[in-house]
Design a protein around this motif. Structure first.
Motif, PDB file in Angstrom:
ATOM      1  N   ASN A  98       0.854  -1.183   0.000  1.00  0.00           N
ATOM      2  CA  ASN A  98       0.000   0.000   0.000  1.00  0.00           C
ATOM      3  C   ASN A  98       0.890   1.232   0.000  1.00  0.00           C
ATOM      4  O   ASN A  98       1.228   1.768   1.057  1.00  0.00           O
ATOM      5  N   PRO A  99       1.305   1.705  -1.183  1.00  0.00           N
ATOM      6  CA  PRO A  99       2.237   2.830  -1.249  1.00  0.00           C
ATOM      7  C   PRO A  99       1.697   4.141  -0.683  1.00  0.00           C
ATOM      8  O   PRO A  99       2.446   5.119  -0.610  1.00  0.00           O
ATOM      9  N   ASP A 100       0.430   4.169  -0.289  1.00  0.00           N
ATOM     10  CA  ASP A 100      -0.111   5.361   0.362  1.00  0.00           C
ATOM     11  C   ASP A 100       0.137   5.357   1.861  1.00  0.00           C
ATOM     12  O   ASP A 100      -0.304   6.274   2.557  1.00  0.00           O
ATOM     13  N   ARG A 101       0.810   4.340   2.359  1.00  0.00           N
ATOM     14  CA  ARG A 101       1.127   4.285   3.798  1.00  0.00           C
ATOM     15  C   ARG A 101       2.634   4.273   3.993  1.00  0.00           C
ATOM     16  O   ARG A 101       3.354   3.518   3.348  1.00  0.00           O
ATOM     17  N   LEU A 102       3.103   5.130   4.903  1.00  0.00           N
ATOM     18  CA  LEU A 102       4.509   5.173   5.289  1.00  0.00           C
ATOM     19  C   LEU A 102       4.626   5.025   6.800  1.00  0.00           C
ATOM     20  O   LEU A 102       3.742   5.474   7.554  1.00  0.00           O
ATOM     21  N   TYR A 103       5.707   4.396   7.216  1.00  0.00           N
ATOM     22  CA  TYR A 103       6.058   4.308   8.630  1.00  0.00           C
ATOM     23  C   TYR A 103       7.383   5.039   8.836  1.00  0.00           C
ATOM     24  O   TYR A 103       8.232   5.086   7.953  1.00  0.00           O
ATOM     25  N   GLN A 104       7.552   5.560  10.053  1.00  0.00           N
ATOM     26  CA  GLN A 104       8.786   6.283  10.368  1.00  0.00           C
ATOM     27  C   GLN A 104       9.226   6.001  11.796  1.00  0.00           C
ATOM     28  O   GLN A 104       8.434   6.095  12.730  1.00  0.00           O
ATOM     29  N   GLN A 105      10.513   5.638  11.941  1.00  0.00           N
ATOM     30  CA  GLN A 105      11.151   5.644  13.253  1.00  0.00           C
ATOM     31  C   GLN A 105      11.905   6.957  13.359  1.00  0.00           C
ATOM     32  O   GLN A 105      12.798   7.247  12.566  1.00  0.00           O
ATOM     33  N   ASN A 106      11.524   7.745  14.345  1.00  0.00           N
ATOM     34  CA  ASN A 106      12.045   9.093  14.513  1.00  0.00           C
ATOM     35  C   ASN A 106      12.832   9.172  15.819  1.00  0.00           C
ATOM     36  O   ASN A 106      12.699   8.316  16.686  1.00  0.00           O
ATOM     37  N   HIS A 107      13.647  10.187  15.940  1.00  0.00           N
ATOM     38  CA  HIS A 107      14.327  10.458  17.201  1.00  0.00           C
ATOM     39  C   HIS A 107      13.322  10.638  18.338  1.00  0.00           C
ATOM     40  O   HIS A 107      13.644  10.381  19.501  1.00  0.00           O
ATOM     41  N   CYS A 108      12.112  11.055  17.972  1.00  0.00           N
ATOM     42  CA  CYS A 108      11.067  11.322  18.966  1.00  0.00           C
ATOM     43  C   CYS A 108       9.843  10.437  18.742  1.00  0.00           C
ATOM     44  O   CYS A 108       8.701  10.906  18.773  1.00  0.00           O
ATOM     45  N   GLY A 109      10.038   9.150  18.489  1.00  0.00           N
ATOM     46  CA  GLY A 109       8.909   8.235  18.443  1.00  0.00           C
ATOM     47  C   GLY A 109       8.728   7.499  17.130  1.00  0.00           C
ATOM     48  O   GLY A 109       9.469   7.690  16.163  1.00  0.00           O
ATOM     49  N   ILE A 110       7.694   6.659  17.106  1.00  0.00           N
ATOM     50  CA  ILE A 110       7.324   5.869  15.931  1.00  0.00           C
ATOM     51  C   ILE A 110       6.042   6.470  15.354  1.00  0.00           C
ATOM     52  O   ILE A 110       5.083   6.739  16.100  1.00  0.00           O
ATOM     53  N   TYR A 111       6.003   6.646  14.023  1.00  0.00           N
ATOM     54  CA  TYR A 111       4.889   7.334  13.379  1.00  0.00           C
ATOM     55  C   TYR A 111       4.395   6.563  12.162  1.00  0.00           C
ATOM     56  O   TYR A 111       5.115   5.754  11.573  1.00  0.00           O
ATOM     57  N   ARG A 112       3.134   6.878  11.779  1.00  0.00           N
ATOM     58  CA  ARG A 112       2.536   6.344  10.554  1.00  0.00           C
ATOM     59  C   ARG A 112       1.876   7.500   9.815  1.00  0.00           C
ATOM     60  O   ARG A 112       1.321   8.408  10.429  1.00  0.00           O
ATOM     61  N   LEU A 113       1.950   7.435   8.492  1.00  0.00           N
ATOM     62  CA  LEU A 113       1.314   8.445   7.647  1.00  0.00           C
ATOM     63  C   LEU A 113       0.494   7.745   6.589  1.00  0.00           C
ATOM     64  O   LEU A 113       0.994   6.870   5.884  1.00  0.00           O
ATOM     65  N   ASP A 114      -0.777   8.122   6.460  1.00  0.00           N
ATOM     66  CA  ASP A 114      -1.667   7.574   5.441  1.00  0.00           C
ATOM     67  C   ASP A 114      -2.052   8.688   4.481  1.00  0.00           C
ATOM     68  O   ASP A 114      -2.692   9.671   4.868  1.00  0.00           O
ATOM     69  N   ARG A 115      -1.627   8.551   3.224  1.00  0.00           N
ATOM     70  CA  ARG A 115      -1.934   9.537   2.205  1.00  0.00           C
ATOM     71  C   ARG A 115      -3.367   9.360   1.721  1.00  0.00           C
ATOM     72  O   ARG A 115      -3.892   8.257   1.811  1.00  0.00           O
ATOM     73  N   PRO A 116      -4.037  10.389   1.234  1.00  0.00           N
ATOM     74  CA  PRO A 116      -3.448  11.683   0.892  1.00  0.00           C
ATOM     75  C   PRO A 116      -3.251  12.624   2.075  1.00  0.00           C
ATOM     76  O   PRO A 116      -2.922  13.796   1.876  1.00  0.00           O
ATOM     77  N   GLY A 117      -3.457  12.133   3.300  1.00  0.00           N
ATOM     78  CA  GLY A 117      -3.201  12.967   4.460  1.00  0.00           C
ATOM     79  C   GLY A 117      -1.749  13.402   4.519  1.00  0.00           C
ATOM     80  O   GLY A 117      -0.865  12.798   3.898  1.00  0.00           O
ATOM     81  N   ASP A 118      -1.489  14.472   5.267  1.00  0.00           N
ATOM     82  CA  ASP A 118      -0.119  14.967   5.379  1.00  0.00           C
ATOM     83  C   ASP A 118       0.315  15.110   6.834  1.00  0.00           C
ATOM     84  O   ASP A 118       1.306  15.782   7.124  1.00  0.00           O
ATOM     85  N   THR A 119      -0.414  14.469   7.754  1.00  0.00           N
ATOM     86  CA  THR A 119      -0.092  14.568   9.171  1.00  0.00           C
ATOM     87  C   THR A 119       0.291  13.202   9.729  1.00  0.00           C
ATOM     88  O   THR A 119      -0.493  12.248   9.661  1.00  0.00           O
ATOM     89  N   TRP A 120       1.497  13.111  10.256  1.00  0.00           N
ATOM     90  CA  TRP A 120       1.978  11.877  10.865  1.00  0.00           C
ATOM     91  C   TRP A 120       1.267  11.638  12.201  1.00  0.00           C
ATOM     92  O   TRP A 120       1.006  12.580  12.948  1.00  0.00           O
ATOM     93  N   VAL A 121       0.987  10.379  12.484  1.00  0.00           N
ATOM     94  CA  VAL A 121       0.351   9.991  13.746  1.00  0.00           C
ATOM     95  C   VAL A 121       1.351   9.181  14.552  1.00  0.00           C
ATOM     96  O   VAL A 121       1.921   8.205  14.043  1.00  0.00           O
ATOM     97  N   ARG A 122       1.556   9.577  15.803  1.00  0.00           N
ATOM     98  CA  ARG A 122       2.506   8.849  16.644  1.00  0.00           C
ATOM     99  C   ARG A 122       1.859   7.562  17.145  1.00  0.00           C
ATOM    100  O   ARG A 122       0.919   7.592  17.931  1.00  0.00           O
ATOM    101  N   ILE A 123       2.374   6.434  16.673  1.00  0.00           N
ATOM    102  CA  ILE A 123       1.821   5.129  17.035  1.00  0.00           C
ATOM    103  C   ILE A 123       2.694   4.409  18.052  1.00  0.00           C
ATOM    104  O   ILE A 123       2.360   3.304  18.493  1.00  0.00           O
ATOM    105  N   GLY A 124       3.796   5.029  18.456  1.00  0.00           N
ATOM    106  CA  GLY A 124       4.701   4.380  19.392  1.00  0.00           C
ATOM    107  C   GLY A 124       4.322   4.530  20.848  1.00  0.00           C
ATOM    108  O   GLY A 124       4.947   3.917  21.719  1.00  0.00           O
ATOM    109  N   ARG A 125       3.296   5.317  21.129  1.00  0.00           N
ATOM    110  CA  ARG A 125       2.905   5.507  22.532  1.00  0.00           C
ATOM    111  C   ARG A 125       2.329   4.234  23.142  1.00  0.00           C
ATOM    112  O   ARG A 125       2.198   4.142  24.365  1.00  0.00           O
TER     113      ARG A 125
END
Length: 392
Positions: free
Chosen positions: A241-268
């Motif tokens: 699903n190329p509309d979904r990205l995951y990110q490991q960040n210095h400040c947490g784990i995030y997911r982004l679902d396009r066409p949205g442009d706001t990352w959601v912190r899922i590491g909490r």
């Protein structure tokens, strides 16, 4: 909660087995190739290649299954790229490695310290490769890695240069551009990340880029609206699903679902005692809800070790709503190593094989999506990067 009992997973259609799996291992003192059979039970280590030299990344081109590039920093050649067209049997240095354009008279230019990241281009663009460097630079080759040129607007754009900061504004071995991603549906849709300097996106083949940082946090006390304060460690796009990205960040784990442009912190949802700080993140090749991370100690000291000296991978199978610890076979304690951002990967078999390399030179693998781990190799130099390729 995490640490849950193992749960049954939905049944997926099985894919044909490959003839074998190849792991490319980049280390502080050279590169190794680990050959596995189709069952992923028997492994053969080949190397070292480029012995004694720093190798940051080795990647096999999935478009032809034979071309392989290695990003190296040698004592006499400096930062360069080596190329093989026979799957690592013979190597030749690039005729024109990545280098910044010469600065105008009277101005101070930048010099590439090392090539950090390699990404093959789109399936419809054979021969195209991208490279990210330290300090932050983006380069492209259209002849299979023989010659490289600065790519896109970012190299000399005043705003991007400000976001990149100076040599002191990145990782201990220098700021870097990484996580170069090509949308499999559109070769002109690109992503990259900078440590430091945020995540960025292009819809026009690199003619322009724009920050993609909404929802991401920064270190307490810093201004999250300043792109230069953002420190993404690793960004992955889901193949299924190329509309979904995951990110490991210095400040947490995030997911982004396009066409949205706001990352959601899922590491909490990670255990509080472990936290959601780390370097690598790996996504399932066929299930966009499944991803793996390998946490490290994120206390104020930043020792870059497993939390409490007890290493474990964590998996989510529901897009980050819950996480499950996976440590069977790993050391139960006194294991003071961690896994770098490029040093965890997955194959595309069914079940998926997972692999990671450690800062203490061990290479671990799992044939069952992380349920059980086995040490595949020991006593290698510090492992910088690991990639898995299936041999057809």
């Amino acid at each position: 909660m995490t640490d849950r009992p193992k749960t049954a997973r939905p049944q997926r259609a099985r894919r044909p087995a490959a003839r074998g799996v190849l792991l490319t291992v980049a280390t502080r003192k050279g590169a190794w190739l680990l050959h596995g059979d189709a069952a992923r039970r028997s492994w053969r280590l080949d190397g070292p290649h480029f012995f004694g030299h720093i190798v940051n990344h080795v990647v096999l081109d999935p478009r032809d299954g034979r071309t392989m590039l290695a990003a190296a920093k040698t004592g006499h050649l400096g930062p360069t790229i080596f190329r093989s067209t026979d799957r690592g049997r013979r190597w030749k240095e690039a005729a024109q490695p990545p280098a910044f354009a010469k600065a105008p008279a009277g101005q101070t230019g930048r010099a590439v310290d090392h090539v950090f990241w390699l990404t093959p281009g789109h399936a419809d663009e054979p021969g195209t490769w991208y490279a990210g460097t330290s300090p932050q630079g983006l380069f492209r080759s259209d002849d299979g890695g023989v010659t490289w040129r600065p790519f896109s607007c970012i190299q000399d754009d005043p705003q991007y240069r400000a976001w990149m900061g100076g040599e002191q504004d990145g990782t201990p071995d220098g700021p870097k551009l990484h996580s170069v991603i090509v949308d499999p549906r559109d070769p002109k849709h690109l992503y990259f990340a900078m440590s430091s300097g945020g995540v960025h996106e292009s819809h026009d083949g690199g003619a322009s880029f724009a920050p993609l940082i909404a929802g991401l946090e920064v270190v307490e006390g810093l201004d999250a609206s300043n792109v230069g304060f953002h420190d993404p460690h690793c960004v992955r796009l889901c193949p299924s699903n190329p509309d979904r990205l995951y990110q490991q960040n210095h400040c947490g784990i995030y997911r982004l679902d396009r066409p949205g442009d706001t990352w959601v912190r899922i590491g909490r949802k990670m255990p509080r005692r472990v936290g959601d700080v780390g370097f690598p993140i790996v996504v399932h090749p066929r299930d966009a809800d499944a991803a793996w991370v390998f946490p490290m100690d994120g206390t104020d000291v930043w020792p870059r070790t497993s939390p409490g000296g007890v290493p474990a991978a964590y998996v989510t199978r529901n897009g980050g709503r819950t996480w499950q610890r996976q440590a069977e076979g790993l050391p139960p304690g006194q294991a003071w190593w961690t896994v770098k951002r490029q040093a965890m990967t997955a194959d595309a078999q069914d079940p998926v094989g997972l692999y990671f390399g450690t800062t203490s030179g061990e290479l671990w693998g799992s044939r069952d999506e992380g349920e059980r781990w086995t040490c595949l190799a020991r006593h290698l130099p510090e492992i910088y990067a690991l990639e898995a390729a299936e041999l057809g």
